[in-house]
Design a protein around this motif. Structure first.
Motif, PDB file in Angstrom:
ATOM      1  N   LYS A   9       0.830  -1.204   0.000  1.00 31.78           N
ATOM      2  CA  LYS A   9       0.000   0.000   0.000  1.00 31.78           C
ATOM      3  C   LYS A   9       0.864   1.253   0.000  1.00 31.78           C
ATOM      4  O   LYS A   9       0.483   2.280  -0.553  1.00 31.78           O
ATOM      5  N   LEU A  11       4.014   1.362  -1.256  1.00 38.84           N
ATOM      6  CA  LEU A  11       4.999   1.321  -2.340  1.00 38.84           C
ATOM      7  C   LEU A  11       4.780   2.407  -3.387  1.00 38.84           C
ATOM      8  O   LEU A  11       5.703   3.160  -3.697  1.00 38.84           O
ATOM      9  N   LYS A  12       3.602   2.494  -3.946  1.00 38.24           N
ATOM     10  CA  LYS A  12       3.359   3.428  -5.053  1.00 38.24           C
ATOM     11  C   LYS A  12       3.609   4.875  -4.642  1.00 38.24           C
ATOM     12  O   LYS A  12       4.132   5.657  -5.435  1.00 38.24           O
ATOM     13  N   ASN A  13       3.287   5.221  -3.400  1.00 41.91           N
ATOM     14  CA  ASN A  13       3.477   6.592  -2.932  1.00 41.91           C
ATOM     15  C   ASN A  13       4.935   6.924  -2.638  1.00 41.91           C
ATOM     16  O   ASN A  13       5.264   8.094  -2.462  1.00 41.91           O
ATOM     17  N   LEU A  15       7.771   5.610  -4.487  1.00 39.47           N
ATOM     18  CA  LEU A  15       8.665   5.091  -5.531  1.00 39.47           C
ATOM     19  C   LEU A  15       9.932   5.921  -5.708  1.00 39.47           C
ATOM     20  O   LEU A  15      10.931   5.415  -6.201  1.00 39.47           O
ATOM     21  N   ASP A  19      13.403   2.324  -5.128  1.00 36.05           N
ATOM     22  CA  ASP A  19      13.663   2.164  -6.554  1.00 36.05           C
ATOM     23  C   ASP A  19      14.233   0.798  -6.900  1.00 36.05           C
ATOM     24  O   ASP A  19      14.523   0.510  -8.040  1.00 36.05           O
ATOM     25  N   TYR A  85       6.097  -0.718 -13.490  1.00 39.02           N
ATOM     26  CA  TYR A  85       5.537  -0.167 -12.255  1.00 39.02           C
ATOM     27  C   TYR A  85       6.355   1.014 -11.749  1.00 39.02           C
ATOM     28  O   TYR A  85       5.835   1.890 -11.068  1.00 39.02           O
ATOM     29  N   GLY A  86       7.651   1.033 -12.099  1.00 36.06           N
ATOM     30  CA  GLY A  86       8.502   2.149 -11.685  1.00 36.06           C
ATOM     31  C   GLY A  86       9.742   1.743 -10.917  1.00 36.06           C
ATOM     32  O   GLY A  86      10.520   2.597 -10.497  1.00 36.06           O
TER      33      GLY A  86
END
Length: 146
Positions: A9, A11-13, A15, A19, A85-86
């Motif tokens: 939850k 992770l995306k915020n 990135l 990395d 995903y980044g």
């Protein structure tokens, strides 16, 4: 970060800070060298988990990929997904050399014979492997930032 609900939850915020993905890969031979395969897998998983604890919040430790023989297509597909995903810095963690996408970095841990050693010696040897792996990760980060 681990591959679980709570960490994913976040992770995306995050990135820009997270990395790097570590992908443990274990080759399992059910026919001839099952106990050796077990030692290799256990070593890979322990090194990955202990390195993740040290670098918590800077990398994602994915679930272990199990292979048989030289079948790594599913690993390459997963790497592609992580890139999309980044996560741009991908490191394969394995106990043997594997032939995968040449752009991916991989680190080979020494297999520790888990059943033959007492707990204290296992701990010392695993810690040595983790230290070497952490140095490898830092080198990878320094290459990426140069």
């Amino acid at each position: 970060m681990l591959f679980n609900h709570i960490d994913l939850k976040e992770l995306k915020n995050n990135l820009e800070y997270i990395d790097t993905a570590i992908i443990p890969v274990s080759n399992i031979d059910m026919n001839h060298h099952l106990l050796t395969s077990c030692d290799k897998n256990e070593t890979v998983q322990l090194v990955g988990m202990l390195a993740e604890k040290q670098f918590k919040g800077r990398l994602l430790l994915t679930p272990t990929f199990f292979t048989s023989g030289n079948q790594y297509d599913h690993v390459n597909t997963f790497v592609q997904s992580l890139n999309e995903y980044g996560l741009n810095n991908i490191i394969i963690l394995s106990s043997e050399k594997i032939n995968i996408n040449s752009e991916i970095e991989y680190y080979t841990v020494n297999t520790i014979p888990m059943s033959d050693l007492d707990d204290e010696m296992k701990r010392i040897l695993i810690e040595d492997e983790v230290k070497q792996f952490m140095k490898f990760i830092i080198k990878s980060w320094n290459k990426t930032n140069s």
